[in-house]
Design a protein around this motif. Structure first.
Motif, PDB file in Angstrom:
ATOM      1  N   ASN A 195      17.244  45.289  43.330  1.00  0.00           N
ATOM      2  CA  ASN A 195      18.132  44.327  42.692  1.00  0.00           C
ATOM      3  C   ASN A 195      17.945  44.338  41.176  1.00  0.00           C
ATOM      4  OD1 ASN A 195      20.065  42.226  42.704  1.00  0.00           O
ATOM      5  ND2 ASN A 195      18.494  40.661  42.811  1.00  0.00           N
ATOM      6  N   VAL A 198      14.258  36.219  47.796  1.00  0.00           N
ATOM      7  CA  VAL A 198      14.938  36.671  46.581  1.00  0.00           C
ATOM      8  C   VAL A 198      15.466  35.473  45.797  1.00  0.00           C
ATOM      9  CG1 VAL A 198      16.927  37.935  45.685  1.00  0.00           C
ATOM     10  CG2 VAL A 198      15.500  38.970  47.439  1.00  0.00           C
ATOM     11  N   ASN A 257      21.442  34.780  43.349  1.00  0.00           N
ATOM     12  CA  ASN A 257      20.966  36.144  43.114  1.00  0.00           C
ATOM     13  C   ASN A 257      21.289  36.629  41.708  1.00  0.00           C
ATOM     14  OD1 ASN A 257      20.001  36.246  45.760  1.00  0.00           O
ATOM     15  ND2 ASN A 257      21.988  36.892  46.539  1.00  0.00           N
ATOM     16  N   THR A 283       5.369  40.254  42.322  1.00  0.00           N
ATOM     17  CA  THR A 283       6.671  39.793  42.808  1.00  0.00           C
ATOM     18  C   THR A 283       6.495  39.009  44.097  1.00  0.00           C
ATOM     19  OG1 THR A 283       7.757  41.700  41.802  1.00  0.00           O
ATOM     20  CG2 THR A 283       8.980  40.528  43.502  1.00  0.00           C
ATOM     21  N   LEU A 314      23.010  41.776  47.358  1.00  0.00           N
ATOM     22  CA  LEU A 314      21.804  42.277  48.011  1.00  0.00           C
ATOM     23  C   LEU A 314      22.126  43.322  49.077  1.00  0.00           C
ATOM     24  CD1 LEU A 314      19.733  38.981  48.481  1.00  0.00           C
ATOM     25  CD2 LEU A 314      19.747  40.570  46.557  1.00  0.00           C
ATOM     26  N   GLU A 348      14.081  43.157  45.923  1.00  0.00           N
ATOM     27  CA  GLU A 348      14.162  42.647  44.551  1.00  0.00           C
ATOM     28  C   GLU A 348      14.001  43.769  43.536  1.00  0.00           C
ATOM     29  OE1 GLU A 348      14.858  40.268  41.474  1.00  0.00           O
ATOM     30  OE2 GLU A 348      15.073  39.690  43.567  1.00  0.00           O
ATOM     31  N   GLU A 361      14.489  34.715  41.984  1.00  0.00           N
ATOM     32  CA  GLU A 361      15.534  34.743  40.955  1.00  0.00           C
ATOM     33  C   GLU A 361      15.748  33.385  40.298  1.00  0.00           C
ATOM     34  OE1 GLU A 361      17.182  37.116  39.602  1.00  0.00           O
ATOM     35  OE2 GLU A 361      17.105  38.841  40.938  1.00  0.00           O
TER      36      GLU A 361
END
Length: 395
Positions: A324, A174, A208, A375, A299, A321, A178
């Motif tokens: 998120n 992540v 994050n 992703t 998270l 994600e 990010e």
């Protein structure tokens, strides 16, 4: 925030004249522009423009009718899925819109041969890290305790994340997605040391990418746990270190109270996040004691949400994600979808129209399977960068 201003001598002179003489600036210049327009635009050009404008407006109106019907169907299907999920009913492909959104293919808006002078729009600047730190001092008499090095923050984050149940894979991948694999604990979205003159595009900060609203919501919801952890650390210290941490705990308590002083919904916290009081609370993300707790909770709330909904499989980093990025409820819809549905369900099912049309990644990778795949691919590539490798080692 630095900006790049390129001015010629004539433009600078004109600006000085405009400042000295409001009347000249407001009346003479538009008159000159109007005269120039009158000389440049022939009757034939104006007639051609008006004809093409009618064509464009008719085509655009037809597209907007189709788009409105499509996005109304998306919203209705979402309501149906939510109701079925609450009732414990099985969700099937019939509960999604399975066609892609309409795309405008009509004529472009023609260029007006008589452009009207437009008043300059007021550009609203976003607060940056320096503004958050200043607001923290002004409103809470608080200065975040910054790490001595990036590695110190990574180690603090890794300790907290591991202790609270995040896996190394989740945290590192992540982070890689990010921040691009090399982001710092105080990295703000849109700002880059390698791009002089870059501008912030949001208030998101850190590994994050917490927005001011995220920080306020997390404090309101998780403030008790954060204070509990800080109090436990303080109890293990003595002397000046203990006194300093206890002072910080008192400040965090005030910030938690501020976050809880308004109705507990996203929109109200978003309003508070636009104020200097909210900016000051956001400075906690930079603090070596509190920042890792906030980053982890960002998270962990998604992991807990999935467990509470009965999903016991470990979330992959890409699935985490999605939660998120799109919110727990919407992301959970994607996470629990079987692979055969992921292959055919358009990503548009998980967006509002305005958000979708501003998201080129979701448009290009237009099914759930494709969005998760891209992703994962980005996480793979960015996980090889030095920052991600350093975080991996910190675990």
């Amino acid at each position: 925030m630095p900006t790049r201003l390129i001015r010629s001598v004539s433009l600078a002179s004109l600006a000085l004249v405009a400042l000295a003489s409001p009347t000249l600036a407001q009346t003479a210049l538009p008159l000159a522009v109007a005269n120039a327009r009158a000389q440049a635009a022939s009757p034939e050009a104006i007639a051609e423009y008006r004809y093409r404008l009618q064509q464009y407006q008719a085509a655009r109106a037809e597209f907007d009718r189709d788009a409105e019907a499509y996005w109304n169907a998306i919203a209705e299907k979402r309501r149906i899925r939510n109701a079925k999920r609450r009732a414990g009913d099985q969700i099937s492909s019939d509960d999604y819109v399975l066609v892609q959104p309409p795309v405008y293919t009509g004529p472009k808006r023609p260029v007006d041969p008589e452009p009207r002078p437009q008043p300059p729009g007021e550009r609203r600047s976003l607060p940056v890290v320096a503004d958050f730190v200043k607001a923290a001092g002004d409103y809470y008499q608080f200065t975040p305790q910054r790490p001595a090095s990036e590695l110190e923050f990574k180690r603090a984050y890794a300790r907290v994340a591991r202790a609270m149940g995040l896996t190394r894979e989740q945290a590192v991948r992540v982070y890689a997605f990010e921040t691009g694999g090399d982001g710092s604990y105080d990295m703000q979205s849109g700002l880059s040391k390698s791009r002089p003159g870059s501008r912030a595009i949001s208030t998101a900060i850190g590994y994050n990418q917490l927005l001011t609203t995220n920080t306020l919501v997390l404090l309101a919801e998780q403030g008790n746990h954060i204070l509990k952890v800080l109090n436990e650390r303080a109890a293990a210290l003595s002397g000046p270190q203990r006194k300093a941490l206890e002072h910080k705990i008192g400040i965090v308590k005030r910030m938690v109270a501020m976050a809880r002083s308004i109705p507990g919904n996203w929109s109200e916290h978003e309003k508070l996040g636009r104020t200097p009081q909210g900016w000051g609370v956001h400075a906690l993300v930079l603090d070596i004691d509190v920042g890792p707790l906030l980053q982890t909770h960002k998270l962990l709330t998604s992991v807990i949400f999935a467990r509470q909904k009965g999903y016991t499989e470990p979330l992959t980093a890409a699935e985490l994600e999605m939660m998120n990025l799109t919110g727990d409820g919407t992301g959970f819809d994607m996470v629990t979808m079987p692979q055969e549905l992921r292959e055919i369900v358009p990503t548009s099912n998980f967006f509002q129209r305005s958000g979708y049309e501003r998201n080129p990644v979701a448009i290009r990778h237009n099914t759930v399977a494709k969005l998760l795949a891209v992703t994962d691919a980005r996480m793979d590539a960015n996980s090889a960068k030095p920052g991600a490798r350093e975080l991996y080692a910190a675990f």
